[in-house]
Each structure stands twice: as structure tokens, then as C-alpha cells.
Design an enzyme around this catalytic site. Structure first.
Site, mmCIF file in Angstrom:
data_model
loop_
_atom_site.group_PDB
_atom_site.id
_atom_site.type_symbol
_atom_site.label_atom_id
_atom_site.label_comp_id
_atom_site.label_asym_id
_atom_site.label_seq_id
_atom_site.Cartn_x
_atom_site.Cartn_y
_atom_site.Cartn_z
ATOM 1 C CB CYS A 2 -11.100 -3.520 8.863
ATOM 2 S SG CYS A 2 -11.581 -4.911 7.812
ATOM 3 N NE ARG A 50 -12.593 -10.406 7.210
ATOM 4 C CZ ARG A 50 -12.759 -11.591 6.654
ATOM 5 N NH1 ARG A 50 -12.861 -12.668 7.421
ATOM 6 N NH2 ARG A 50 -12.810 -11.729 5.340
ATOM 7 C CB ILE A 53 -16.654 -6.620 2.491
ATOM 8 C CG1 ILE A 53 -17.013 -5.648 3.632
ATOM 9 C CG2 ILE A 53 -17.300 -6.196 1.180
ATOM 10 C CD1 ILE A 53 -18.491 -5.460 3.868
ATOM 11 C CG ASN A 75 -10.183 0.869 7.033
ATOM 12 O OD1 ASN A 75 -11.218 0.322 6.682
ATOM 13 N ND2 ASN A 75 -10.134 2.153 7.354
ATOM 14 N N GLY A 76 -10.136 -1.045 4.074
ATOM 15 C CA GLY A 76 -10.534 -0.540 2.770
ATOM 16 C C GLY A 76 -10.853 -1.637 1.785
ATOM 17 C CG ASP A 100 -9.187 -6.543 -0.671
ATOM 18 O OD1 ASP A 100 -9.255 -7.283 0.313
ATOM 19 O OD2 ASP A 100 -9.863 -5.493 -0.784
ATOM 20 C CB SER A 363 -21.870 7.511 -1.255
ATOM 21 O OG SER A 363 -20.536 7.909 -1.504
#
Length: 638
Positions: A2, A50, A53, A75-76, A100, A363
């Protein structure tokens, strides 16, 4: 993933303009295109964009607890949120969502500022506690997610996920910080906690900031640091088994999502390891994405294909043309402040490709820092052995003289390019590593600066960034020392910045299993001979992966995500470089000695020197002036 933003009145309870808050929030639309909302109350404005996810149905923000006393914009991802939810429920907290985000709200109520110690993930959040009359800002341990803030002249504190959120506020002064500019031209980025603007700061990795209304804004508090103790007595066999277990756990945690999920696959060791672990945890084919280059010198796609074939992934490849330089202005607008890592171009392209197929991508970032993978680590350790054999009092005059008189032979075979090595041997260990990491080294950088700008610097040199972190490293192990420095500089300032902005430009969430903080902490206890042995970087990592990956992937020379800058500047970008560096905003800025800049351009064009990295660094500063500053010069901004 976000975008978050907000304004907090540190002095009183004034009402903030809703139209302004919407503009600030909308500046981050790319980070969260699914939903956007703001919250306004006397003395406070919170904004959220937003990208859905987890808990898509009920995870909207800003999110408040039941009695509206605690609210958050976040954010995260918190990867251990399910375990924390159970723990908090046992303490009597009731949940209205499955997100979360709500876990953080109740964790604050349960543990206060120590709530961050319980969180495992990547995060930046702002939490408002009405009872305590306080705003709490926090950033994750490795600095994966960004947080910018500034205290304005009227006492308002404005914060956001990117500098552009702060720039959307008309009272942010666009006064450029000369020391930040020196950091940029030395390192290719502005190091934490500075930004290019005097008034704005980055909240450093592993830090929190508690702001109480009616009190001056204090300094951030460090809640975490990596301890490179290198004192573990574990044997190699046990270490391989433990590493395999930790890798699998970290990858598995990051595969929780309610949207399509996949991975980047460059063909390097780190991303290949992540894909191998994902395949072991997946019931179906893993979606993988690779960028190929039409220039064989930069193309790793055949190695990515080896891994894709081995694990039967759903593999997607797109070829990038070697003259893919049209992103210069786009990148300047993405990064908001000068940023000179040219691998941002292929990173942008691979994120663009991945977003066509997934919303979340894993990644391999962070592996080189923890496992000891960079080629420069091997070279530094070779130099360290030579430094140890002679005291600095002898080395400095001997190698300093050789470094001055030995020609800069960019065209010669690597074995004959000794000038940089001589210069490094004339320095102490930390200053030598700064010399290695500098994109424009002192001997080249200082002549580029104008007399006026040197005066503004007042003797400041960006090496102070490295010396500051070296004082905190708490180790005399030479490899551990530079790993610690990289974790606090290059990893957060370059790698994490690059990936966050490139991925968020395409509304793609990127997760980083090799930066799982328990894994990083454990790796920091391992002796350096398990990381770098016999000139082989990532020794333990590669040995652990031998059952999982082809030898050609594990033991081939490292390539990296490079672009052909040298050829660009002698060919298709030749006139653009001349126009940008010898005229226009950069020339008008008053920062540079234009005669020295012109000499650098001439030497590169005639092939006598390879100045591709310094020229790119200058070109991106020009792009910053044009796209962010509106071509304002340093003199005008000050």
C-alpha cells in the site's frame, strides 16, 4: 502492499484541509490502485491507498479498534500475523477482520512501543493513539518498506511512503541539502536518514519514532540491529541442514496470499534458490518471470531457463532491447530524489512483466549481503591481507604515491588496472571500502564540484556515512564489517529503494525471503569462512543448494542486472549527454565546474577513459532537476 500518508499537528488540534489530504493520498495511487480513503479529525489526517493482498473483503484502512482509540495506516506484510492473532486472542483481544493490519493495532495495545519486536515481516506504519495523544511511526528491520517524514515550519508533521507525498504539501520547503548531494555523487543514492531536501528525512531501518502532541519531535529510537558476532561453533554439515530448514520456512511464510503469486527468476543463485524452495512448497507450477537482453554480454536468460525447466515452472520471458534508455525521466519521477543505479531500468521492466501474470512476486534480494556474495568482498579481503602486512604509516605514502602516478587504464585487462587497488591500499579498511563503493571517487568527484558548492559542503565528505556505521558494527572481522556497512547503506539505500519504487510503479508486491530477519540474524553468527572460502563467495549457500540447482547456475561468474552505459554514451545518447551536462538545469545549478564536466564527456567520447558511471550519475541528477525540481537550480532552491 500500500501507500500511506498523513499529517499530524504536533502543537494543537487544528483542522487539516480534506482536499489537501486527498491530493497527498492520490500522489500514491500507483502503490494501491484498489481502494483509497482518508480519515480526518482535529489535529490529524490519515491517508491510505490499498493494493489488496490479504483479507480482501475486510482489510480496508485506515483501520481502528472497537472503541476508536487506536487507528493505523500500514504498508507491508506481517508474515507471522496468524500466530500473533492467536496470541492476542488469548490475551483477550477480539478481531473484526482477518487482516495483519488489525494485528498491529492490538499488538500496540498489548505491548506498546515494543509491538515491533513481535512483528516478522516488511512494514512501515503510522499508528494514532488517542488516549496517549501520540503518533507512532515504525519501519521494518531491513528497511524493505520506506517511510519519509518532515516537520513543517508551522509544527505539522507530514509523512508518507514516498517523498512525492511530502512534496504534495505546499509548505514543504524544496531546499536541497548539500550533504545529501555529496552522498548521491559518492554512492549513487542519498543515504539514510537524509533525503535530498533539508526538511525531509527517512525513518531509518529498524527504528521507530513516537511523537507526542505538545512536545518537540525527538530522534528515532533503534529497536533492532544485526549483530555480526561470527562466533557460532556449528559445523558445516549442521549449518547446511539448518540453512535449508530456514530457507524453506522463510519462503513458505511469504507464499500466503489471496491473489496470484510468483517469483522473479534472473538465473542467478539467489532468485534460483527462492524458486527451488517455492517449488517444494507448491502444489502446482510456480509462475516465474525473467528479462532477457538482446546483447549477449548482459543476458542471463539461458540460466533462468535451466531452473525453469528443472522445476517445470510457468515461465514468462520478455526481451529488453539493449537501447532501452527511454525510462530516464520516468525513473526520476519514480524515485523523487537523485538515484543512479542503472539496473533500475531492467528492474522496472521485470516488474512490468511480472504484473501481467501475478500480483505478488518473491525475489532473491538481500542474499549477497548476508551470504557474502559480492565480488568486491573477495577483492576487499585480498586488500585486507596486504593492509595487514604493512602499517598505515608505510602504506599511505607508498601506495598513495603509486595511486597518483599510475595511469587510469580503463581499456586494459583487469590485472593491469591497479590504480584503484593502490588507492585503496593507502587507506584504512573502512575508508578503502568507501573508495570501492563510490560511484564517483574522491579524486574524480571533488574536481567536478564548483568552488561555491565546495564551500557549502564545509569539508563534509560522504565517507562519514561509512565511518558512522563502522563505529556501531561491533566487530573486528573484516568481512563482517563490510557486510554490516552494506546492510545499513547499499542494501537499504540502493537495492530496497530500487525494488520498492520499480515494483510499486506497477502495483506489484515484492517479498524478500532472504531478508527474513531471523535468517539474517542467524547468518550473522556464522564464521566468515563459511561465507567466503578460497575466493568463492556464498560458499555455504552454494553448497547447501547443490542438490537443488544446476552447477552451471551455482558456480558461474556473477553477472548482475547491467545495462550498456558505455556504449550508450558513445552512441545513441551522445548528444543527450552533451546537452544535459553542458547546458540546461544541471549547468545552471551552480554545483559543477563545467570545464571539468566537459573534459569528462570528451574523454569518454574519444575512448581514452570509461566515465560511463559518473556520466550516468550526472545525467540522473539532471533528470531529477527537470522532473522533480521543475528545473529549479540549487541556488534557486536554497
Amino acid at each position: 502492499m500500500c501507500g500511506i500518508s498523513g499529517i499530524f499537528d504536533t502543537r494543537g488540534r487544528r483542522d487539516f484541509d480534506g482536499g489537501l489530504m486527498h491530493r497527498i493520498n492520490d500522489s500514491l495511487h500507483h502503490r494501491g490502485p484498489d481502494e483509497g480513503s482518508i480519515h480526518l479529525e482535529p489535529g490529524l489526517a490519515l491517508g491510505h491507498r490499498r493494493l489488496s493482498i490479504i483479507d480482501i473483503a475486510t482489510g480496508q484502512q485506515p483501520l481502528f479498534n472497537a472503541d476508536q482509540s487506536v487507528g493505523i495506516v500500514f504498508n507491508g506484510e506481517i508474515y507471522n500475523y496468524q500466530a500473533l492473532m492467536s496470541e492476542l486472542q488469548a490475551l483477550g483481544y477480539q478481531f473484526r477482520t482477518k487482516s495483519d493490519t488489525e494485528v498491529i493495532v492490538h499488538a500496540w495495545s498489548a505491548w506498546g512501543e515494543d509491538c515491533v519486536q513481535h512483528l516478522r515481516g516488511m512494514f512501515a506504519f503510522a499508528l494514532w493513539d488517542r488516549h496517549r495523544n501520540a503518533l507512532f511511526l515504525a519501519r521494518d528491520r531491513l528497511g524493505v518498506k520506506p517511510m519519509f517524514y518532515a516537520v513543517l515550519d508551522d509544527g505539522a508533521l507530514v509523512f508518507g511512503s514516498e517523498l512525492k507525498a511530502l512534496l504534495a504539501h505546499p509548505q514543504l520547503r524544496r531546499e536541497i541539502d548539500p550533504q545529501a548531494v555529496e552522498q548521491y555523487f559518492a554512492l549513487g543514492y542519498v543515504a539514510e536518514p537524509r533525503t535530498v531536501f533539508r526538511q525531509a528525512l527517512k525513518l531509518p531501518q529498524g527504528h521507530t519514532l513516537l511523537i507526542r502532541r505538545g512536545e518537540p519531535v525527538g530522534q528515532p529510537r533503534r529497536y533492532w540491529d544485526v549483530d555480526f558476532s561470527v562466533d557460532s561453533k556449528i559445523d558445516e554439515v549442521e549449518a547446511r541442514e539448518e540453512l535449508t530448514r530456514r530457507l524453506r520456512e522463510s519462503v513458505k511464510l511469504r507464499m500466503i496470499a489471496e491473489v496470484p503469486l510468483g517469483a522473479f527468476l534472473s538465473g542467478g543463485v539467489d532468485s534460483s534458490a527462492v524458486v527451488a524452495m517455492m517449488a517444494g512448497e507448491s502444489s502446482g507450477p510456480v509462475k516465474t518471470c525473467s528479462i532477457a537482453f538482446d546483447d549477449p554480454q548482459y543476458n542471463e536468460s539461458e540460466f533462468a531457463q535451466m531452473v525453469a525447466d528443472r522445476y517445470k515452472t510457468d515461465h514468462h520471458v520478455e526481451t529488453v532491447q539493449s537501447d532501452d534508455f527511454d525510462l530516464i525521466d520516468t525513473l526520476a519521477r519514480l524515485y523523487d530524489e537523485p538515484y543512479a543505479d542503472s539496473s533500475a531500468i531492467p528492474t522496472y521492466r521485470v516488474c512490468q512483466l511480472a504484473r501481467k501474470h501475478v500480483t505478488v512476486a518473491l525475489s532473491g534480494d538481500g542474499g549477497d549481503e548476508s551470504f557474502g556474495g559480492y565480488r568486491r568482498y573477495k577483492l576487499h579481503m585480498m586488500e585486507e591481507r596486504m593492509r595487514a602486512s604493512l602499517p598505515l604509516g608505510l602504506r599511505k605514502p607508498l601506495f598513495g604515491t603509486l595511486g597518483r602516478i599510475y595511469p587510469k587504464a580503463d581499456w586494459a585487462p583487469r590485472v593491469l588496472r591497479a590504480k584503484t587497488t593502490f588507492q585503496a591500499l593507502a587507506r584504512n579498511s573502512v575508508e578503502a571500502y568507501f573508495h570501492t563503493m563510490s560511484v564517483i571517487r574522491d579524486a574524480e568527484r571533488m574536481p567536478l564540484y564548483s568552488a561555491r558548492f565546495k564551500s557549502e559542503l564545509g569539508g563534509y565528505n560522504a565517507r562519514e556515512v561509512f565511518l558512522h556505521h563502522a563505529e556501531r558494527a561491533g566487530t573486528d572481522d573484516p568481512l563482517a564489517m563490510i557486510q554490516y556497512i552494506d546492510t545499513h547503506t547499499y542494501l537499504v539505500g540502493d537495492i530496497n529503494t530500487k525494488v520498492d519504487r520499480a515494483s510499486m510503479a506497477h502495483s506489484l508486491e515484492v517479498r524478500e525471503p532472504l531478508m527474513d530477519h531471523p535468517l539474517v540474524e542467524w547468518l550473522a553468527t556464522l564464521p566468515s569462512h563459511l561465507k567466503l572460502r578460497g575466493g568463492e563467495g556464498k560458499y555455504l549457500f552454494k553448497k547447501t543448494l547443490e542438490p537443488h540447482l544446476p552447477s552451471d547456475v551455482l558456480y558461474r561468474p556473477k553477472m548482475g542486472f547491467a545495462v550498456p552505459l558505455s556504449r550508450w554514451f558513445r552512441g545513441p545518447l551522445r548528444q543527450r549527454v552533451r546537452g544535459a551536462l553542458l547546458g540546461g538545469p544541471l549547468a545552471d545549478s551552480g554545483l559543477f565546474d563545467l570545464k571539468a564536466v566537459g573534459q569528462m564527456v570528451e574523454q569518454h567520447e574519444n575512448g581514452s577513459r570509461d566515465h560511463s558511471t559518473p556520466l550516468w550519475t550526472l545525467l540522473m541528477y539532471d533528470a531529477f532537476l527537470r522532473n522533480v525540481m521543475g528545473a529549479a537550480s540549487l541556488r534557486e532552491a536554497a
